[in-house]
Motif scaffolding. Structure first.
Motif, PDB file in Angstrom:
ATOM      1  N   ASP A  31       1.053  -1.668   0.084  1.00  0.00           N
ATOM      2  CA  ASP A  31       0.249  -0.157   0.223  1.00  0.00           C
ATOM      3  C   ASP A  31       0.902   1.009   0.283  1.00  0.00           C
ATOM      4  O   ASP A  31       0.601   2.273  -0.424  1.00  0.00           O
ATOM      5  CB  ASP A  31      -0.837   0.399   1.354  1.00  0.00           C
ATOM      6  N   ALA A  32       2.017   1.226   0.705  1.00  0.00           N
ATOM      7  CA  ALA A  32       2.455   2.329   1.234  1.00  0.00           C
ATOM      8  C   ALA A  32       3.228   2.456  -0.069  1.00  0.00           C
ATOM      9  O   ALA A  32       4.281   3.910  -0.597  1.00  0.00           O
ATOM     10  CB  ALA A  32       3.922   2.317   2.166  1.00  0.00           C
ATOM     11  N   ASP A  33       4.047   1.673  -1.110  1.00  0.00           N
ATOM     12  CA  ASP A  33       5.036   1.751  -2.172  1.00  0.00           C
ATOM     13  C   ASP A  33       3.552   2.219  -3.382  1.00  0.00           C
ATOM     14  O   ASP A  33       4.020   3.660  -3.992  1.00  0.00           O
ATOM     15  CB  ASP A  33       5.700   0.444  -2.923  1.00  0.00           C
ATOM     16  N   ALA A  34       2.566   1.817  -2.808  1.00  0.00           N
ATOM     17  CA  ALA A  34       1.537   2.396  -3.743  1.00  0.00           C
ATOM     18  C   ALA A  34       0.994   4.494  -4.027  1.00  0.00           C
ATOM     19  O   ALA A  34       0.750   4.668  -4.823  1.00  0.00           O
ATOM     20  CB  ALA A  34       0.489   1.291  -3.823  1.00  0.00           C
ATOM     21  N   GLN A  35       1.337   4.198  -2.668  1.00  0.00           N
ATOM     22  CA  GLN A  35       1.126   5.654  -2.323  1.00  0.00           C
ATOM     23  C   GLN A  35       1.881   6.735  -2.757  1.00  0.00           C
ATOM     24  O   GLN A  35       2.275   7.268  -2.650  1.00  0.00           O
ATOM     25  CB  GLN A  35       0.667   5.905  -1.127  1.00  0.00           C
ATOM     26  N   LEU A  36       3.668   5.936  -2.261  1.00  0.00           N
ATOM     27  CA  LEU A  36       4.617   6.981  -2.958  1.00  0.00           C
ATOM     28  C   LEU A  36       4.837   6.833  -4.519  1.00  0.00           C
ATOM     29  O   LEU A  36       4.881   7.626  -4.694  1.00  0.00           O
ATOM     30  CB  LEU A  36       5.886   6.233  -2.166  1.00  0.00           C
ATOM     31  N   ASP A  37       4.552   6.143  -5.279  1.00  0.00           N
ATOM     32  CA  ASP A  37       4.551   6.386  -6.019  1.00  0.00           C
ATOM     33  C   ASP A  37       3.451   7.075  -7.169  1.00  0.00           C
ATOM     34  O   ASP A  37       3.629   8.196  -7.720  1.00  0.00           O
ATOM     35  CB  ASP A  37       4.303   4.423  -7.174  1.00  0.00           C
ATOM     36  N   MET A  38       1.704   7.232  -6.176  1.00  0.00           N
ATOM     37  CA  MET A  38       1.158   8.171  -7.007  1.00  0.00           C
ATOM     38  C   MET A  38       1.245   9.807  -6.205  1.00  0.00           C
ATOM     39  O   MET A  38       1.382  11.155  -7.303  1.00  0.00           O
ATOM     40  CB  MET A  38      -0.272   7.619  -6.074  1.00  0.00           C
ATOM     41  N   ALA A  39       1.700   9.561  -5.286  1.00  0.00           N
ATOM     42  CA  ALA A  39       2.628  11.566  -4.828  1.00  0.00           C
ATOM     43  C   ALA A  39       3.875  11.785  -6.038  1.00  0.00           C
ATOM     44  O   ALA A  39       3.659  13.148  -6.001  1.00  0.00           O
ATOM     45  CB  ALA A  39       2.750  11.511  -3.353  1.00  0.00           C
ATOM     46  N   LEU A  40       4.602  10.534  -6.227  1.00  0.00           N
ATOM     47  CA  LEU A  40       5.600  11.051  -6.499  1.00  0.00           C
ATOM     48  C   LEU A  40       5.312  11.818  -8.355  1.00  0.00           C
ATOM     49  O   LEU A  40       5.560  12.490  -8.835  1.00  0.00           O
ATOM     50  CB  LEU A  40       6.910  10.170  -6.994  1.00  0.00           C
ATOM     51  N   GLU A  41       4.034  10.395  -8.461  1.00  0.00           N
ATOM     52  CA  GLU A  41       3.601  10.931 -10.486  1.00  0.00           C
ATOM     53  C   GLU A  41       2.748  12.990  -9.433  1.00  0.00           C
ATOM     54  O   GLU A  41       2.573  13.212 -11.231  1.00  0.00           O
ATOM     55  CB  GLU A  41       2.291  10.145 -10.551  1.00  0.00           C
ATOM     56  N   HIS A  42       2.330  13.159  -8.753  1.00  0.00           N
ATOM     57  CA  HIS A  42       1.391  14.313  -8.792  1.00  0.00           C
ATOM     58  C   HIS A  42       2.624  15.371  -8.282  1.00  0.00           C
ATOM     59  O   HIS A  42       1.522  16.335  -8.248  1.00  0.00           O
ATOM     60  CB  HIS A  42       0.187  14.441  -7.428  1.00  0.00           C
ATOM     61  N   GLY A  43       3.882  14.818  -7.960  1.00  0.00           N
ATOM     62  CA  GLY A  43       4.900  16.037  -7.556  1.00  0.00           C
ATOM     63  C   GLY A  43       4.922  16.467  -6.741  1.00  0.00           C
ATOM     64  O   GLY A  43       5.530  17.135  -6.519  1.00  0.00           O
ATOM     65  N   ILE A  44       4.159  15.747  -5.964  1.00  0.00           N
ATOM     66  CA  ILE A  44       4.794  15.451  -3.848  1.00  0.00           C
ATOM     67  C   ILE A  44       6.010  15.223  -3.644  1.00  0.00           C
ATOM     68  O   ILE A  44       6.549  13.902  -4.825  1.00  0.00           O
ATOM     69  CB  ILE A  44       3.761  14.609  -3.225  1.00  0.00           C
TER      70      ILE A  44
END
Length: 350
Positions: A31-44
């Motif tokens: 779950d954390a890996d997926a959240q990190l991927d999404m966050a970075l994709e959005h520029g976080i």
């Protein structure tokens, strides 16, 4: 994504900070890996964690959130330079963390070394003091008669803060941390640390994170004014009031797996009749504005003058995407007026 300076540092951070305290209890490594991927994709590009996470804290899971982030960093070493990692040293009160003793220069370095090992990194970008050694008006202690300012032994507290600063300075000089910050502190705490930094020639704190939301706006305007004047980044945590402002807990609802179904260290003190009434009023405003209640609450935090980067968390990608989406929206003057009317009616509902 908009990027802003993190206080008086050279760091440029996204106006959205990814909070991680559910990783290890409510969320798995995957779950954390997926959240990190999404966050970075959005520029976080800023990630907040702490040695005591996940929450609710307990001996069995202590440090697991940092371990999860460390596992991700080990598998993605190229990403380390792209993210700003913030972590925190726990204060006194948890007997399984350094026997519940207050932070000292010596214990801070021991805690820092352990965090670096769990995070699998050479340095932490911003190392924060999770809470002060003294009692402060946080966590349902902001009402008169709960914590007395007359009980503070200022000389003793100042000596303890001076000792902590010496540990932080050593950590900076050794390259273990780049900057340091505060959490759950007060104007007196900020002022005293700034004075001691000048006295000791230690770098000043670059940030503070405090609870701040439509249901808990006690830092506005006084503490936030101080942060702005002293170039200290203000980072709201729990901008959804532990999920209450999403509307999922109205009328006593407890969705399966949600945060309020877990035992809370300080109890469900936010769940009051007035907070429920305020939440339902904000939900109506959100419906009229064509956004979700969570997005309304986050969008409001974003536009408060002096707010630097808002810490958001999620237990699902759907929630995370919804929350990130709040930062692409704006509130109309009419909606802001409606929010202001409710805020005046319920300024501190819990």
């Amino acid at each position: 994504m908009r990027y802003v300076e993190l206080g008086n540092s050279e760091l440029k951070v996204s106006e959205v900070c990814l909070g991680t305290m559910t990783w290890g209890i409510q969320n798995t490594q995957a779950d954390a890996d997926a959240q990190l991927d999404m966050a970075l994709e959005h520029g976080i590009n800023i990630i907040d964690t702490a040695e005591m996470y996940p929450v609710p804290p307990n001996k069995e899971t202590y440090g697991d959130t940092e371990r999860i982030i460390g596992n991700w960093l080990r598998r993605h070493p190229d990403k380390r330079s792209e993210v700003v990692i913030m972590s925190k040293v726990a204060g006194s009160g948890l007997d399984y963390i350094r026997e519940g003793t207050p932070v000292t220069a010596k214990s801070l370095i021991a805690a820092l070394d352990a965090s670096l090992k769990r995070l699998q990194t050479d340095a932490i970008d911003v190392y924060q003091l999770h809470w002060p050694g003294r009692k402060t008006p946080h966590f349902d202690k902001h009402w008169p008669g709960t914590v007395s300012p007359l009980d503070i032994n200022t000389a003793q507290e100042t000596d303890a803060m001076r000792d902590i600063l010496s540990g932080l300075n050593n950590a900076i000089n050794d390259g273990k941390i780049r900057h340091w910050g505060l959490s759950n502190d007060t104007p007196w705490g900020i002022h005293t640390f700034l004075s001691l930094c000048r006295e000791m020639n230690v770098p000043a704190p670059v940030s503070i994170q405090n609870e701040f939301s439509l249901l808990h706006a006690k830092d506005w305007p006084y503490l936030i004014e101080m942060c702005a004047a002293e170039h200290i980044a203000y980072l709201p945590w729990s901008p959804l009031a532990t999920g209450m402002l999403s509307g999922k807990y109205v009328n006593g609802a407890r969705p399966a797996g949600s945060r309020w179904t877990f035992v809370q260290r300080h109890g469900l003190f936010r769940d009051t009749d007035l907070a429920q009434q305020a939440t339902q009023a904000y939900m109506k405003i959100a419906r009229d504005a064509g956004m979700t209640p969570s997005q309304l609450a986050l969008c409001w935090c974003r536009q408060v003058p002096g707010v630097t980067s808002t810490i958001i968390g999620a237990t699902s990608l759907t929630q995370l995407e919804e929350n990130i989406g709040a930062f692409t929206q704006t509130l109309t003057p009419s909606t802001l007026q409606q929010i202001g009317d409710v805020l005046k009616r319920y300024p501190l509902p819990f």
